[in-house]
Design a protein around this motif. Structure first.
Motif, PDB file in Angstrom:
ATOM      1  N   LYS A 108       0.852  -1.189   0.000  1.00 57.79           N
ATOM      2  CA  LYS A 108       0.000   0.000   0.000  1.00 57.79           C
ATOM      3  C   LYS A 108       0.882   1.231   0.000  1.00 57.79           C
ATOM      4  CE  LYS A 108      -3.726  -2.171   2.554  1.00 57.79           C
ATOM      5  NZ  LYS A 108      -4.520  -2.153   3.778  1.00 57.79           N
ATOM      6  N   LYS A 109       0.417   2.263  -0.684  1.00 60.89           N
ATOM      7  CA  LYS A 109       1.164   3.502  -0.713  1.00 60.89           C
ATOM      8  C   LYS A 109       0.977   4.240   0.608  1.00 60.89           C
ATOM      9  CE  LYS A 109       0.975   4.123  -5.677  1.00 60.89           C
ATOM     10  NZ  LYS A 109       0.619   5.025  -6.779  1.00 60.89           N
ATOM     11  N   LEU A 110       2.027   4.907   1.035  1.00 58.64           N
ATOM     12  CA  LEU A 110       1.970   5.655   2.281  1.00 58.64           C
ATOM     13  C   LEU A 110       1.142   6.911   2.109  1.00 58.64           C
ATOM     14  CD1 LEU A 110       5.680   5.382   3.423  1.00 58.64           C
ATOM     15  CD2 LEU A 110       3.723   4.116   4.308  1.00 58.64           C
ATOM     16  N   ASP A 111       0.486   7.305   3.164  1.00 53.82           N
ATOM     17  CA  ASP A 111      -0.338   8.503   3.168  1.00 53.82           C
ATOM     18  C   ASP A 111       0.507   9.659   3.690  1.00 53.82           C
ATOM     19  OD1 ASP A 111      -2.433  10.241   3.025  1.00 53.82           O
ATOM     20  OD2 ASP A 111      -3.382   9.554   4.878  1.00 53.82           O
ATOM     21  N   HIS A 112       0.823  10.607   2.824  1.00 53.34           N
ATOM     22  CA  HIS A 112       1.689  11.714   3.203  1.00 53.34           C
ATOM     23  C   HIS A 112       0.912  13.002   3.501  1.00 53.34           C
ATOM     24  CE1 HIS A 112       5.349   9.522   2.405  1.00 53.34           C
ATOM     25  NE2 HIS A 112       4.835   9.115   1.261  1.00 53.34           N
ATOM     26  N   ARG A 113      -0.370  12.870   3.707  1.00 53.86           N
ATOM     27  CA  ARG A 113      -1.158  14.061   4.035  1.00 53.86           C
ATOM     28  C   ARG A 113      -0.804  14.538   5.446  1.00 53.86           C
ATOM     29  NH1 ARG A 113      -7.097  12.113   3.175  1.00 53.86           N
ATOM     30  NH2 ARG A 113      -6.146  10.320   4.125  1.00 53.86           N
ATOM     31  N   PRO A 114      -0.918  15.850   5.707  1.00 54.50           N
ATOM     32  CA  PRO A 114      -0.586  16.355   7.039  1.00 54.50           C
ATOM     33  C   PRO A 114      -1.583  15.856   8.082  1.00 54.50           C
ATOM     34  CG  PRO A 114      -1.276  18.139   5.590  1.00 54.50           C
ATOM     35  CD  PRO A 114      -1.228  16.900   4.767  1.00 54.50           C
ATOM     36  N   ASN A 115      -1.071  15.635   9.280  1.00 55.45           N
ATOM     37  CA  ASN A 115      -1.882  15.127  10.380  1.00 55.45           C
ATOM     38  C   ASN A 115      -2.575  16.296  11.088  1.00 55.45           C
ATOM     39  OD1 ASN A 115      -2.968  13.805  12.521  1.00 55.45           O
ATOM     40  ND2 ASN A 115      -1.046  13.148  13.426  1.00 55.45           N
ATOM     41  N   PRO A 116      -3.911  16.366  11.062  1.00 61.13           N
ATOM     42  CA  PRO A 116      -4.601  17.496  11.692  1.00 61.13           C
ATOM     43  C   PRO A 116      -4.510  17.473  13.218  1.00 61.13           C
ATOM     44  CG  PRO A 116      -6.194  15.909  10.907  1.00 61.13           C
ATOM     45  CD  PRO A 116      -4.843  15.446  10.422  1.00 61.13           C
ATOM     46  N   HIS A 117      -4.085  16.363  13.821  1.00 59.92           N
ATOM     47  CA  HIS A 117      -3.991  16.260  15.277  1.00 59.92           C
ATOM     48  C   HIS A 117      -2.736  16.929  15.827  1.00 59.92           C
ATOM     49  CE1 HIS A 117      -7.457  13.666  15.718  1.00 59.92           C
ATOM     50  NE2 HIS A 117      -7.032  12.970  14.673  1.00 59.92           N
ATOM     51  N   SER A 118      -1.727  17.126  14.973  1.00 62.25           N
ATOM     52  CA  SER A 118      -0.505  17.783  15.439  1.00 62.25           C
ATOM     53  C   SER A 118      -0.543  19.254  15.056  1.00 62.25           C
ATOM     54  CB  SER A 118       0.725  17.115  14.825  1.00 62.25           C
ATOM     55  OG  SER A 118       0.755  17.327  13.435  1.00 62.25           O
ATOM     56  N   ALA A 119       0.177  20.072  15.798  1.00 64.46           N
ATOM     57  CA  ALA A 119       0.193  21.510  15.536  1.00 64.46           C
ATOM     58  C   ALA A 119       0.818  21.794  14.169  1.00 64.46           C
ATOM     59  CB  ALA A 119       0.969  22.227  16.630  1.00 64.46           C
ATOM     60  N   ARG A 120       1.873  21.079  13.855  1.00 63.92           N
ATOM     61  CA  ARG A 120       2.547  21.282  12.569  1.00 63.92           C
ATOM     62  C   ARG A 120       1.618  20.931  11.401  1.00 63.92           C
ATOM     63  NH1 ARG A 120       8.126  18.214  10.866  1.00 63.92           N
ATOM     64  NH2 ARG A 120       8.340  19.152   8.829  1.00 63.92           N
ATOM     65  N   GLY A 121       0.923  19.793  11.519  1.00 65.11           N
ATOM     66  CA  GLY A 121      -0.009  19.386  10.477  1.00 65.11           C
ATOM     67  C   GLY A 121      -1.172  20.336  10.342  1.00 65.11           C
ATOM     68  N   ALA A 122      -1.660  20.836  11.475  1.00 69.27           N
ATOM     69  CA  ALA A 122      -2.770  21.791  11.446  1.00 69.27           C
ATOM     70  C   ALA A 122      -2.344  23.085  10.756  1.00 69.27           C
ATOM     71  CB  ALA A 122      -3.248  22.083  12.864  1.00 69.27           C
ATOM     72  N   MET A 123      -1.090  23.511  11.003  1.00 69.14           N
ATOM     73  CA  MET A 123      -0.595  24.718  10.340  1.00 69.14           C
ATOM     74  C   MET A 123      -0.483  24.496   8.838  1.00 69.14           C
ATOM     75  SD  MET A 123       2.232  26.125  13.122  1.00 69.14           S
ATOM     76  CE  MET A 123       3.355  26.470  11.824  1.00 69.14           C
TER      77      MET A 123
END
Length: 160
Positions: A108-123
């Protein structure tokens, strides 16, 4: 703004610690009961031999207890060998199953979308949304018919 987390790490750690301690004590208790049962069966078979009879003269209770303890230790060693053999066979079976899965199913291909649970991903998500919104505002269609163009932009972004 990041999405709020549902549980704290301390609560999860407490839950895990409580679960593991009760599970291990149950496992130890069940193992002890099994060993005692096996020793009783072996002793009951061996009672036919006159050397294990407690009522006979010359044999003390402590010697009978000692013999029972030795039998229990021997059985626990055999039981641990059996456990390791079972674990080894299950590991081999898991490896075989994994090999078959690797051959049959591509990775399976990895999901490289930003994580909304982390501050960095939310930014990162906020930055992307800001760029999309600025692009919509610059379009000439938005100036002519704002609601219809916003609806189309939302539908277009949801399909991505």
């Amino acid at each position: 703004m990041a999405i709020k987390k549902r549980g704290t790490l301390r609560a999860k750690a407490r839950k895990r610690a409580g679960f593991e301690s009760s599970a291990t004590t149950k496992a130890i208790a069940s193992k002890e009961r099994l060993l005692d049962k096996l020793v009783k069966e072996k002793v009951s078979r061996a009672e036919k031999v006159p050397s294990l009879d407690a009522n006979q003269s010359g044999i003390s209770k402590s010697s009978i207890r000692r013999r029972k303890r030795k039998l229990r230790e021997q059985l626990s060693a055999k039981l641990s060998d059996l456990e390791t053999a079972l674990i080894d066979t299950t590991k081999v079976q898991e490896r075989v199953e994994e090999e078959h899965e690797d051959e049959a199913v591509s990775r399976k291909k990895l999901d490289h979308r930003p994580n909304p649970h982390s501050a960095r991903g939310a930014m990162a998500l906020a930055k992307k949304e800001g760029e999309r919104f600025k692009a919509v505002l610059k379009e000439t269609e938005f100036r002519e018919n704002p609601f219809a163009s916003l609806k189309e932009a939302i539908l277009r972004n949801n399909s991505l």
